[in-house]
Write a protein that holds these residues in place. Sequence first.
Motif, PDB file in Angstrom:
ATOM      1  N   GLN A  71      -3.844   4.138  -5.280  1.00  0.00           N
ATOM      2  CA  GLN A  71      -3.747   4.374  -3.842  1.00  0.00           C
ATOM      3  C   GLN A  71      -3.264   5.797  -3.547  1.00  0.00           C
ATOM      4  O   GLN A  71      -3.806   6.487  -2.679  1.00  0.00           O
ATOM      5  CB  GLN A  71      -2.799   3.348  -3.209  1.00  0.00           C
ATOM      6  N   GLN A 111       1.261  -3.860 -13.032  1.00  0.00           N
ATOM      7  CA  GLN A 111       0.046  -3.963 -12.227  1.00  0.00           C
ATOM      8  C   GLN A 111       0.235  -3.291 -10.868  1.00  0.00           C
ATOM      9  O   GLN A 111      -0.668  -2.615 -10.369  1.00  0.00           O
ATOM     10  CB  GLN A 111      -0.331  -5.435 -12.064  1.00  0.00           C
ATOM     11  N   ARG A 112       1.412  -3.476 -10.272  1.00  0.00           N
ATOM     12  CA  ARG A 112       1.657  -2.842  -8.972  1.00  0.00           C
ATOM     13  C   ARG A 112       1.700  -1.320  -9.117  1.00  0.00           C
ATOM     14  O   ARG A 112       1.188  -0.600  -8.260  1.00  0.00           O
ATOM     15  CB  ARG A 112       2.950  -3.361  -8.355  1.00  0.00           C
ATOM     16  N   SER A 135       0.083   0.427 -11.220  1.00  0.00           N
ATOM     17  CA  SER A 135      -1.306   0.867 -11.370  1.00  0.00           C
ATOM     18  C   SER A 135      -1.997   0.935 -10.011  1.00  0.00           C
ATOM     19  O   SER A 135      -2.710   1.907  -9.712  1.00  0.00           O
ATOM     20  CB  SER A 135      -2.049  -0.085 -12.312  1.00  0.00           C
ATOM     21  N   ARG A 136      -1.796  -0.084  -9.176  1.00  0.00           N
ATOM     22  CA  ARG A 136      -2.403  -0.079  -7.837  1.00  0.00           C
ATOM     23  C   ARG A 136      -1.819   1.047  -6.992  1.00  0.00           C
ATOM     24  O   ARG A 136      -2.564   1.764  -6.305  1.00  0.00           O
ATOM     25  CB  ARG A 136      -2.167  -1.424  -7.138  1.00  0.00           C
ATOM     26  N   TYR A 137      -0.508   1.197  -7.041  1.00  0.00           N
ATOM     27  CA  TYR A 137       0.137   2.266  -6.285  1.00  0.00           C
ATOM     28  C   TYR A 137      -0.409   3.629  -6.701  1.00  0.00           C
ATOM     29  O   TYR A 137      -0.649   4.501  -5.862  1.00  0.00           O
ATOM     30  CB  TYR A 137       1.641   2.232  -6.518  1.00  0.00           C
ATOM     31  N   ASN A 141       0.845  -1.190   0.000  1.00  0.00           N
ATOM     32  CA  ASN A 141       0.000   0.000   0.000  1.00  0.00           C
ATOM     33  C   ASN A 141       0.884   1.246   0.000  1.00  0.00           C
ATOM     34  O   ASN A 141       1.572   1.521   0.981  1.00  0.00           O
ATOM     35  CB  ASN A 141      -0.909  -0.018   1.240  1.00  0.00           C
TER      36      ASN A 141
END
Length: 203
Positions: A184, A176-177, A179-181, A27
């Motif tokens: 967030q 993908q990470r 994009s999530r980061y 996160n």
Amino acid sequence: MKFKFTIIAATLSLVGCASAPPKEPENLCGIFMEKRDWYDAAAAMRDKWGVPIQVPMAMMYQESSFKHDAVPPRDYLLWIIPWGRVSSAYGYSQAKTPTWDDYVRETGNSWSSRDDFDDALDFMGWFISKSHQINGVSKWDAYAQYLNYHEGWGGYQRQTYRSKRWLMNTAERVKQRASRYGAQLRTCEDDLERGWLWRLFFG
């Protein structure tokens, strides 16, 4: 006695500089809320190189899991005898010595260190910016940026990654990470942008 105390204090100070990995590495808000100085370094990198924060942070997660003293696995002679490391990569960014030397020479950041988060992230911003200049890769394209980072600019041009399915799979995970980061970060960046004085009274 005073001299001995100074040595001990200096040693403790150096130990304190070795930052432990964040408790919530999945996160980005959790990372930066825990380590406010990391956000300050990331914002400075973004402003200096025009690189979105989530891209090098996702790459750093992949490279070192945010360990300041990360090193590659050992190489072995005859599969038994330890024989150095498989490469000269070291630190948060896993930068190899020749590439780090190029960064130092081009930026003049002669006091930089690969086990310092601020320096490592600035190095990654420099590298991503160079990948954009040399190979026309968008600074927002975490997939292609990671392939440049792993294979080098010449290797990316020769498409050496095409024979490495595992590397392309890894680059997809980095994408993908990132994009999530990014998603967030959009939920907490306003809070992170507030100065320390505001946080002291209202945070």
